[in-house]
Each structure stands twice: as structure tokens, then as C-alpha cells.
Scaffold this motif. Sequence first.
Motif, PDB file in Angstrom:
ATOM      1  N   GLU A 171       0.837  -1.196   0.000  1.00  0.00           N
ATOM      2  CA  GLU A 171       0.000   0.000   0.000  1.00  0.00           C
ATOM      3  C   GLU A 171       0.871   1.245   0.000  1.00  0.00           C
ATOM      4  N   GLU A 176       4.121   4.218   6.910  1.00  0.00           N
ATOM      5  CA  GLU A 176       3.305   3.122   7.444  1.00  0.00           C
ATOM      6  C   GLU A 176       3.743   1.781   6.876  1.00  0.00           C
ATOM      7  N   ARG A 177       4.051   1.754   5.589  1.00  0.00           N
ATOM      8  CA  ARG A 177       4.479   0.499   4.962  1.00  0.00           C
ATOM      9  C   ARG A 177       5.839   0.054   5.514  1.00  0.00           C
ATOM     10  N   THR A 180       5.430  -1.253   9.129  1.00  0.00           N
ATOM     11  CA  THR A 180       4.842  -2.597   9.155  1.00  0.00           C
ATOM     12  C   THR A 180       5.858  -3.647   8.730  1.00  0.00           C
ATOM     13  N   TYR A 279      -7.658  -1.181   9.368  1.00  0.00           N
ATOM     14  CA  TYR A 279      -6.519  -1.501   8.506  1.00  0.00           C
ATOM     15  C   TYR A 279      -5.264  -0.732   8.888  1.00  0.00           C
ATOM     16  N   GLU A 280      -5.289  -0.116  10.066  1.00  0.00           N
ATOM     17  CA  GLU A 280      -4.070   0.471  10.605  1.00  0.00           C
ATOM     18  C   GLU A 280      -4.220   0.574  12.111  1.00  0.00           C
ATOM     19  N   ARG A 289       0.232  -1.677   9.489  1.00  0.00           N
ATOM     20  CA  ARG A 289      -0.734  -1.489   8.409  1.00  0.00           C
ATOM     21  C   ARG A 289      -1.237  -2.847   7.916  1.00  0.00           C
TER      22      ARG A 289
END
Length: 643
Positions: A171, A176-177, A180, A279-280, A289
Motif C-alpha cells: 500500500e 506506514e508500509r 509494518t 486496517y491500521e 498497516r
Amino acid sequence: MPRSVAADVGGTFTDCLALTEHGIAVAKIPTTGDQSVGVMKGAEALAGGGSFSRLIHGSTVATNALLERKGADVALITDPGFEDVIEIGRQERPSLYDSFADRPTPLVDRDSRYGAGDLASLAETMAARSPEAIAVSLAYSFTDPSAEEAIATALGGLGSPISLSSRVAAEFREFERTSTTVLNAYLWPVVSGYLTHLADGVGAVAERLQVMRSSGGLMEARQAVSLSAALLLSGPAGGVVAAAALAEAKGYGRAISFDMGGTSTDVCRIEQGRAEVGYERTIAGFVCRLPSVAVHTVGAGGGSIGWIDAGGSLRVGPQSAGADPGPASYGHGGTDATVTDAHLLLGRIDPSVPLGGALKLDVTLAAEAVATLGSRLGLHPTAVAEGLLEVVDARMERAIRAVSVEQGADPRAATLVAFGGAGGLHASSLGRRLGMASAVIPPYAGVFSALGLVMAPPRHDGARSVSLGEGADERLTEQVANLVAHVSKAFAHSHGRRPSSVEALVDMRYLGQAHEISVPLRLGGGLVEAEARFHDLHHDVNGFARRGDPVETVTVRAVAQGSPLLGWSDLPQLEEGPLPTSTRRPMAVDGTVHKAAVWKRSQLPAGATLSGPAVITEEMGTTILLPGDVAQVDGDGTIEIRW
């Protein structure tokens, strides 16, 4: 149905539930330092000399490793110039008005972050560095994963597990990516070691090992190893799944699951029989995420310790006595007064009923611990015990408000589904504080999260960020179809059969907004239909909708699910009959000692009506009816309490 066993590990007890040819059997085992030991003890206790087709596991191994900072030594590879993304983050302060509140130290220190360059040089650097795990997150890998795949190929000979952001969370949003992906790499060796060790022992009692993922579905253990971050909320998810099944069966429009164990309390809102999935999530200060049930957790449980702060006020938790030594009343050396000790002193827990069928509680030890705390406060032990319960109720009330009032959902229209070893002790008091419609204590409440594991469907999630541009409607249909096909194929590969259902969602926002809402998309439905749903959801969540403003679609999601082993309708039904004669015992409520009726839950027939003050006992937990409460026993064994 196949013989199966589920094991849910909590901070104090490991709850086990088995489906056998003779029905449902349960066991409670004190949680062990090596979680697999307790899991195997519980499974073996229920196996009866036989074996199971599968063992389904809800684990806190990943959560504990993150909270205790006991993960792997990780090297992070990013685009040159992006090495500090995980430290810069979104420049948001964890507490706006607290100058002493800091973000957690990154899981990868500055010297272990590398800009991707020449692959041969990178391989030499990693060989010299010899990290325990490697995280790779390039800025645009969510659109083209080939560069990350090339790095994985170049470093494949090192023997270190490699987490690619294009596989973990494909994503947009580089921070955030990356966060994660780093989490996944950090947890991979710990989760791998634990599941490998457990799998080696499982062969004695089960043919197959499945693990609960944070989203409320099951994954194969081999898949869980490479997607370790998906297990961060594995433990609480089981109870939410079972509570959602109950809410759907009973027709509750809104329910709130309330899981109070020995160490913590987990709450989650359920709408129309479906648990909210986000989703987060931010877990221990780190952004993840990946899909997870929207659980809110507070450090409040039966083992939570009472203490006095610097201002002389009584506080409860988050420190817990845990399983060892446990509350003072366990007789294992604990001396601090806990919530369990307070209940015991007030007559709300029957000391003659062994906890979990094996542990007898000592009232004298509980009284001594509470009296010691009371001497420092200058209060009578009974007043201290009631104070402990009042304080812990206030903490749990705030948790329920966090998943209801603070999200625009009125708790007064909700039913509280209370479970866990201590859930029934606080259901009525919390429901009253929040003005809720009613509270229910489900069957198998003391091991309800384990029941949720056998009610959870196999699941596979997929996500892909998109930029639709011209011909948006056709491109959306194409992107959804491609992702649905992908998750269906991945599900079949993982679980050996086709999914029974596939759902699609799209993350949408008004042009210029920084946050999205996940909108359910009817397969075959177009962009106009999705935008109409987005406006409605935006109004529900935020209190307004700008129906004339342009809407962006930024991420497409798909969820493939199979059929669970057990449905709510499969649970055994109670027979009707006369209400047995109760015994009586003193129980203190608000400074008044009542002669409370005492019933054994196993002896209550369907259709029975009970009035408070009363105590309903069972080996796996206790339920309290306060003065003015009226409880009805349903055919499936659910106790519904109204006031």
C-alpha cells in the motif's frame, strides 16, 4: 465435525476447548513462561488418549516480543535518502500536551539502515553485518515490486529471513508500509522459533497447526511465520469472533464485546453481527498497516494490583500479579491486593469452587492483602475492596467509551457481551454505568476466546493501492477483479480448497483528506454505488458528509474466507425444567451486606429467571447479579441480564 482443539493464551491462564465425538470439553491451564508448554498441557488433557485433526492457536508471542523489545536484530534497506523514514514518522506527538511523552525508540537503529544501491555491494555489506532479519521497503514498491524482489534474490544466500514491503503491505504511504515491514522482520525469528517448537510437539496430539490472525481469521502456521506481524492481536481476536457470532444469532444490532481476563481487558464494537476490522493500528507506539479487529485494550484484569500513587489516591493496574505468583488468594507467594482478592473478600467469588477446576482460593490471604493496603489508606478492608472494584470499573468504562462514544456510537443501544474469567463479575456494574440495554454472559464464558478460535473462518487478506484516473469506473472493476482472483488463488494454495466467500472493499476519501474510510463494495457494483456508500459512512463516522465534493479511491481490498468448524447454532441446547433451590451467602454491595442467592450455572435450565442479588458459579468464572437485576437463561445457555 473433525476432532479439533483450540488453545488461547492469556497473561494468567491458557484456555483450551475441544470438539470431540462426545461434545465440547474445556480446560484452564496456568500460562507458562514458554507458552507452548501450557498449550500442549491443555491439549493433552482434553485429548483423552486420542488425537485431534487440528490445533488452533491464539497466541500472544508476537505481542509480548514487541512489548518487551525482545525481537530480532534487524537491518533495514530503503531508497537512498529514506533511511530515516521510520524515525521521522508523521511528526505526530504521542501526547499533545505532555512534553515528557516520547515516541518509542525505532526498532532499527540508525547504523542498521541502508540505502539500496549496487546489489553486489549491498550483499557484501549485509554479509559483513549478518543481521538476524532484513526488512526491505522501497518508496514505490507498492506499484512495482521488481526492485524489492531483486534485492531479495541478491541477499537470499545469507540465510536471514527477508521481509519485503510489497509482500507484507503493498500500500502507499512509505512510513506506514516501512513501519509494518520492520515489525514483520523484527518478529519473524521469534514467531518462527515459537511455532516451529510448537509444531514439533503438536504431532503427538494433532495433525495440523493453525493460528489466529489479528483480522479474526485462521492462517496456516507456515504462513504465519513469514507474516508474523499479522499475529500482533491474535490473542484478543478469538473472543471478538465468538461475540460477533452470538450477536448475529441473537439479532443484536449493536454489541460490545468485553473480555476481562487475569491481566487485561479487551473491548470491541460489533455492528449487525460483524466486528469492526481496521486496517491500521498503533501497537506499543508502532504503526502496523495490516487488518485487525478494532480491539481496545487496557491493563485491567482479575490479577491487576491495587496501589497508592504519589498523591495518595488508590489506583489499580496496569501492573498484574499474572499467573505466578498470582493474586494473594492463590497462595503462591503473592502479597499485593488484586481485583480477584477484592471480589473474594466481598463474597462475590465462592472459595469452595476451585478456579479452573484445580485452584482453590484462600479468603484469609485475600483479607490480609487488602487489609495491608487499607492500613496505608486508613480505610476498612471492605471499603478498600469496594474501592478497588470502583477504580477498575472506571478504567474499563473508559475503554468501552473509546470504542463507542468516541466513535459516534451510542452504547445505550448496545448489548454488553461479557466473558473471560472475570467478565461476569463486572458485566452488570459496567452495563449500568453506561446505561446499556442489557448484558449477556455467553455459554463457555470462561474460555470464550478459545470457543472463538473454532468459530473463526480460514481467511486470506489482500490489498493494492491504485490510481484510477480516466475511465475510473472500468479501472476499478478491473482492479477489484484482479485482486479477488489473487486472494482466491492464495487462499486455495494456503488452505487446500476454494474460499466459500470473497468480499471486496475500497478505501475512499474526499479529495485532499489525509485519512480514508474502508467501504464495502458489492462485487460487480460500480464506482457510483461505492461513492454513495462512502458519503453515508463518512456521515456516520464523522457526523457530516460533503456529497457534492469529489471522492478519491486509493486502495482496493479483498477478503477470502472459508467455513468455520463450528457455528453458533451448533452449540448444545439446554433442557427446560424447574429452577433448583439456591443456597445463600453474604455478599457486600455498596457498603451493604446482602444474603445473595447462589446457583451453579450447570444446574440452570432453559427459561429460568433469576433475581439479584445473586451469584452464579462455575469452574471457569463467576457471574454477579446486583440488587435489582433480573436474568433470563436462554436455550443455548446464554444468561441475559437486565436492570
